[in-house]
Design a protein around this motif. Structure first.
Motif, PDB file in Angstrom:
ATOM      1  N   GLY A 382     -51.990  27.718 -69.898  1.00 30.72           N
ATOM      2  CA  GLY A 382     -52.794  28.134 -68.681  1.00 30.72           C
ATOM      3  C   GLY A 382     -52.368  29.173 -68.335  1.00 30.72           C
ATOM      4  O   GLY A 382     -52.920  29.764 -67.526  1.00 30.72           O
ATOM      5  N   VAL A 383     -51.408  29.925 -69.399  1.00 34.16           N
ATOM      6  CA  VAL A 383     -50.589  31.153 -69.042  1.00 34.16           C
ATOM      7  C   VAL A 383     -52.585  32.596 -69.214  1.00 34.16           C
ATOM      8  O   VAL A 383     -52.002  33.774 -68.162  1.00 34.16           O
ATOM      9  CB  VAL A 383     -49.394  31.819 -69.577  1.00 34.16           C
ATOM     10  N   GLY A 490     -53.331  45.983 -66.130  1.00 36.16           N
ATOM     11  CA  GLY A 490     -53.763  44.829 -66.429  1.00 36.16           C
ATOM     12  C   GLY A 490     -53.763  43.634 -65.716  1.00 36.16           C
ATOM     13  O   GLY A 490     -54.797  42.318 -65.887  1.00 36.16           O
ATOM     14  N   LEU A 491     -53.990  43.930 -64.202  1.00 35.50           N
ATOM     15  CA  LEU A 491     -54.052  43.141 -63.123  1.00 35.50           C
ATOM     16  C   LEU A 491     -55.633  42.972 -63.032  1.00 35.50           C
ATOM     17  O   LEU A 491     -56.407  43.490 -62.395  1.00 35.50           O
ATOM     18  CB  LEU A 491     -53.496  43.037 -62.191  1.00 35.50           C
ATOM     19  N   GLY A 492     -56.076  41.977 -63.037  1.00 28.32           N
ATOM     20  CA  GLY A 492     -57.180  41.462 -62.666  1.00 28.32           C
ATOM     21  C   GLY A 492     -58.480  42.277 -64.339  1.00 28.32           C
ATOM     22  O   GLY A 492     -59.937  41.491 -64.123  1.00 28.32           O
ATOM     23  N   GLN A 493     -58.014  41.787 -65.037  1.00 27.49           N
ATOM     24  CA  GLN A 493     -59.234  41.580 -66.617  1.00 27.49           C
ATOM     25  C   GLN A 493     -58.012  41.507 -67.628  1.00 27.49           C
ATOM     26  O   GLN A 493     -56.907  41.061 -68.015  1.00 27.49           O
ATOM     27  CB  GLN A 493     -59.401  43.391 -66.861  1.00 27.49           C
ATOM     28  N   SER A 504     -60.207  36.829 -67.235  1.00 28.87           N
ATOM     29  CA  SER A 504     -60.527  37.621 -66.251  1.00 28.87           C
ATOM     30  C   SER A 504     -59.573  37.801 -65.213  1.00 28.87           C
ATOM     31  O   SER A 504     -59.142  38.343 -64.521  1.00 28.87           O
ATOM     32  CB  SER A 504     -61.361  38.664 -66.526  1.00 28.87           C
ATOM     33  N   GLY A 505     -59.800  36.358 -64.435  1.00 30.52           N
ATOM     34  CA  GLY A 505     -58.967  36.149 -62.962  1.00 30.52           C
ATOM     35  C   GLY A 505     -59.871  36.336 -62.187  1.00 30.52           C
ATOM     36  O   GLY A 505     -61.448  36.176 -62.449  1.00 30.52           O
ATOM     37  N   GLN A 537     -51.802  38.078 -67.430  1.00 33.56           N
ATOM     38  CA  GLN A 537     -51.164  39.462 -66.778  1.00 33.56           C
ATOM     39  C   GLN A 537     -50.603  40.096 -66.281  1.00 33.56           C
ATOM     40  O   GLN A 537     -50.320  41.303 -66.090  1.00 33.56           O
ATOM     41  CB  GLN A 537     -52.993  39.329 -66.215  1.00 33.56           C
ATOM     42  N   MET A 538     -49.908  38.902 -65.497  1.00 30.99           N
ATOM     43  CA  MET A 538     -48.584  39.944 -64.716  1.00 30.99           C
ATOM     44  C   MET A 538     -47.790  39.943 -65.282  1.00 30.99           C
ATOM     45  O   MET A 538     -46.818  41.076 -65.217  1.00 30.99           O
ATOM     46  CB  MET A 538     -47.980  38.392 -63.882  1.00 30.99           C
TER      47      MET A 538
END
Length: 699
Positions: A382-383, A490-493, A504-505, A537-538
């Motif tokens: 799930g990560v 890296g956030l959103g991709q 990718s979110g 991503q986090m």
């Protein structure tokens, strides 16, 4: 008395003289034909002899393949996470001339010596087995109504026969059930292919009895099979994935892909996660043998051509002991959240740890939950395939973007802490009361998690025209500007982690139905309350801050090699090299503003600091907490009015603060805002302390 004149030898009649000529002509023609035939045979023998010989050999021989053990996976310390355990098996190689009667006879004979208890024959298999007996088949055929027989439609006649048998509700003995299962396996086998008739739970007695009667069981043999084993527990399966069985064979979705790559329909392949991602390496190379068949079709001789090569071994970045501790802590803390009522509507929890300097994933754990049934299942992946609105945890990227783009600077980064007023919407402010602070600098804004600061930063960044209580004006590129900055971390991709199924979110809408930019949502985006990101991503984002600005590609497989025949040594053929996807273009002073803000989140003195409960952890942690407003969606009542308001609780961090060796991301989605507590902080504490305890590190 009359006398006749004697004819001389030269006085022949025309009839007598023509006979030898015809004979000579016929003999001449025969000679010419024989000469032509001999010439043609010589031509074929010399010119095409080898070709015809090869065709004859091809018709009487075939190459068959057999399975080899699947590759082993080890943790970073060399412990076996998943192996291939060898086991005895009863095999069968189908000959060219095998008939239904032969299959029926072999099945009944073999059922005297073995029992298959793990399966039960289906109704169709019972029917097929019953009709495998020619006497039964003939009797049932004779009972088919004349009207159907007269149609001479084989499909209709066969269907009528099977329907008759089903109506009889035939009951089989235990031995006959085994025979029916064997009959089904043999009937479905390809010619000259080797299949397993029993490869699970085979006893020594069964092996001995079959071995004694192999002469009476044509095609049956005793071989070796393998199955996946998990010496360090099966919890790791949620990362490693699964392998199909011989019965399920190739997955239907990818059937053509596998067939074109030389797989057989009943081959076992990886169906998820690492088993699927590294299938070409793990499967190995099949052993091959050449078999020759007699004229009758029975196998006469078999010769090994290639002994095969076991699948490659994978060494993972995970430490089995640490992985277990993270999963155990997550389950324990999440259970406490459920018991307190805080997670009544929550659908799970996720945690991931990685080495910020290399991108190596150290542990990954996850829980999926059905709130309506209060049922939880492990879901470590799930990560990478679940995304959530993360809240204030992303503010480090927002401040960094402002600094890099010279919207603010290390020496000039103060904004007034005045709420934003837009017409028709509630006041946009921070969690603390209005007027708590007159103004804030970047470090303090991170420490107290100021939403107001991020909104003022965003407005200045995109050149928005803002007058309190009036519509705010922004350029249509405002979303692109902020999102491009988040993407840099890296956030959103997609991160590129070596696991299948990464997403990718979720990106929120940028414009309304009239094509106008959603300016209020730009402000929400600035403090993490709009777009959704994945936990991996986090982890990549906070690692980029921890290591000084290098966005590292996360990975799970450290190296690929071969396991020695004794199983005690690994020969490494390939080692993964850390991959820098992007270098954040900030100065040292700009980086220090963000790092100092993250330090103060945990170690600061302001009473509105959000993670002071981690202050005593050694080695020291730096990080950022977050909460994002969300709502409970009930799939059974999708149009439910006034759904409960919830929050997603998050925390990202790294330790030691001055030279990070571990970066973590924790997400507890869907918590009650009044009972949110500090579950993400408890999880972060456990992850950091357990890591350094296992690695015997000290601050």
């Amino acid at each position: 008395m009359k006398f006749f004149k004697q004819k001389s030898a030269d006085d022949k009649s025309p009839k007598q003289s023509s006979t030898p000529i015809r004979m000579k002509l016929i003999l001449g023609i025969i000679f010419v034909l024989f000469a032509a035939l001999i010439g043609q045979l010589a031509y074929l023998q010399i010119g095409y002899g080898s070709r015809f010989k090869a065709e004859v050999q091809k018709a009487n021989s075939a190459v068959v393949s057999s399975q080899v053990p699947r590759g082993v996976m080890y943790d970073s310390k060399g412990r076996t996470l998943v192996g291939s355990k060898a086991s005895n098996a009863i095999t069968y190689t189908k000959s060219v001339s095998t008939t239904t009667a032969d299959s029926y006879q072999i099945s009944n004979s073999l059922s005297r010596y073995i029992r298959i208890k793990s399966e039960k024959p289906t109704d169709q298999q019972v029917v097929d087995y019953y009709l495998g007996n020619k006497a039964n088949s003939d009797r049932e055929l004779a009972l088919v109504p004349k009207a159907i027989q007269k149609t001479q439609d084989e499909e209709k006649i066969n269907q009528a026969v099977q329907d008759q048998v089903r109506q009889r509700n035939i009951q089989l003995t235990d031995r006959q059930k085994t025979a029916a299962l064997i009959f089904n396996k043999i009937s479905g086998a390809y010619t000259l292919s080797t299949i397993y008739l029993k490869n699970n739970g085979l006893t020594d007695k069964e092996i001995a009895e079959v071995g004694e009667h192999l002469a009476d069981l044509p095609g049956v043999g005793i071989g070796t099979d393998w199955r996946r084993s998990y010496p360090n527990g099966s919890s790791i399966k949620s990362i490693i994935g699964s392998v199909s069985t011989e019965k399920t064979g190739l997955p239907s979705d990818d059937l053509q892909y596998y067939l074109t790559n030389g797989y057989s329909r009943n081959d076992r392949v990886g169906t998820s996660y690492l088993e699927k991602e590294y299938e070409p390496l793990l499967k190995g190379t099949k052993a091959t043998s050449k078999v020759w068949a007699k004229t009758a079709g029975n196998i006469e001789q078999s010769k090994s051509v290639y002994s095969g090569q076991a699948g490659a071994s994978l060494v993972l970045t995970l430490d089995a002991k640490y992985q277990k501790s993270v999963q155990k802590s997550l389950e324990s803390i999440y259970a406490a959240a459920i018991a307190s009522g805080a997670a009544h509507y929550s659908n799970g929890a996720y945690a991931v740890a990685m080495n910020p300097k290399t991108g190596a994933i150290l542990a990954v754990a996850g829980i999926s939950r059905d709130p309506s049934k209060n049922k939880t299942t492990r879901n470590a992946l799930g990560v990478i395939n679940q995304s959530f609105v993360m809240g204030s945890a992303v503010k480090g990227a927002m401040v960094a973007g402002g600094l890099i783009n010279k919207v603010i600077s290390p020496s000039s980064n103060v904004f007034p802490d005045t709420p934003v007023y837009l017409p028709g919407t509630p006041i946009k402010k921070s969690v603390y009361p209005v007027g708590t602070f007159g103004s804030l600098d970047a470090e303090s804004a991170l420490e107290v998690s100021s939403n107001i600061y991020m909104m003022h930063l965003a407005m200045k960044w995109v050149n928005a025209k803002y007058v309190p209580k009036q519509d705010i004006r922004m350029p249509d590129t405002a979303f692109d500007t902020i999102r491009h900055n988040f993407n840099m971390f890296g956030l959103g991709q997609k991160t590129g982690v070596d696991l299948p199924g990464e997403i990718s979110g979720i990106q929120g809408r940028s414009f309304n139905e009239q094509g106008h930019i959603l300016s209020g949502s730009v402000l929400d985006l600035s403090y993490g309350n709009y777009d959704a990101y994945t936990p991996i991503q986090m982890a990549q984002y906070v690692s980029t801050i921890a290591n000084g600005g290098y966005r590292m590609q996360p990975y799970v497989v450290q190296s690929v090699g071969r396991t020695a025949s004794n199983g005690k040594k690994i020969y490494i053929d390939y080692n993964k090299k850390p991959n820098v996807q992007l270098r954040v273009p900030w100065t040292k002073d700009e980086l220090n503003i963000v790092r100092q803000g993250f330090w103060r989140v945990v170690h600061g003195t302001n009473s509105w600091g959000t993670a002071h409960k981690l202050k005593d952890v050694k080695p020291a942690i730096s990080g950022k907490s977050g909460t994002a407003q969300t709502f409970y969606f009930d799939p059974n009542h999708p149009n439910r009015k006034n759904p409960p308001e919830l929050v997603n609780a998050t925390f990202v961090g790294y330790a030691p603060s001055n030279n990070a060796e571990i970066a973590t991301a924790v997400v507890f989605p869907g918590l009650d805002p009044d009972l949110e507590g500090s579950y993400t902080l408890q999880m972060t504490r456990a992850m950091v302390q357990n890591y350094f305890k296992l690695h015997k590190k000290r601050n």
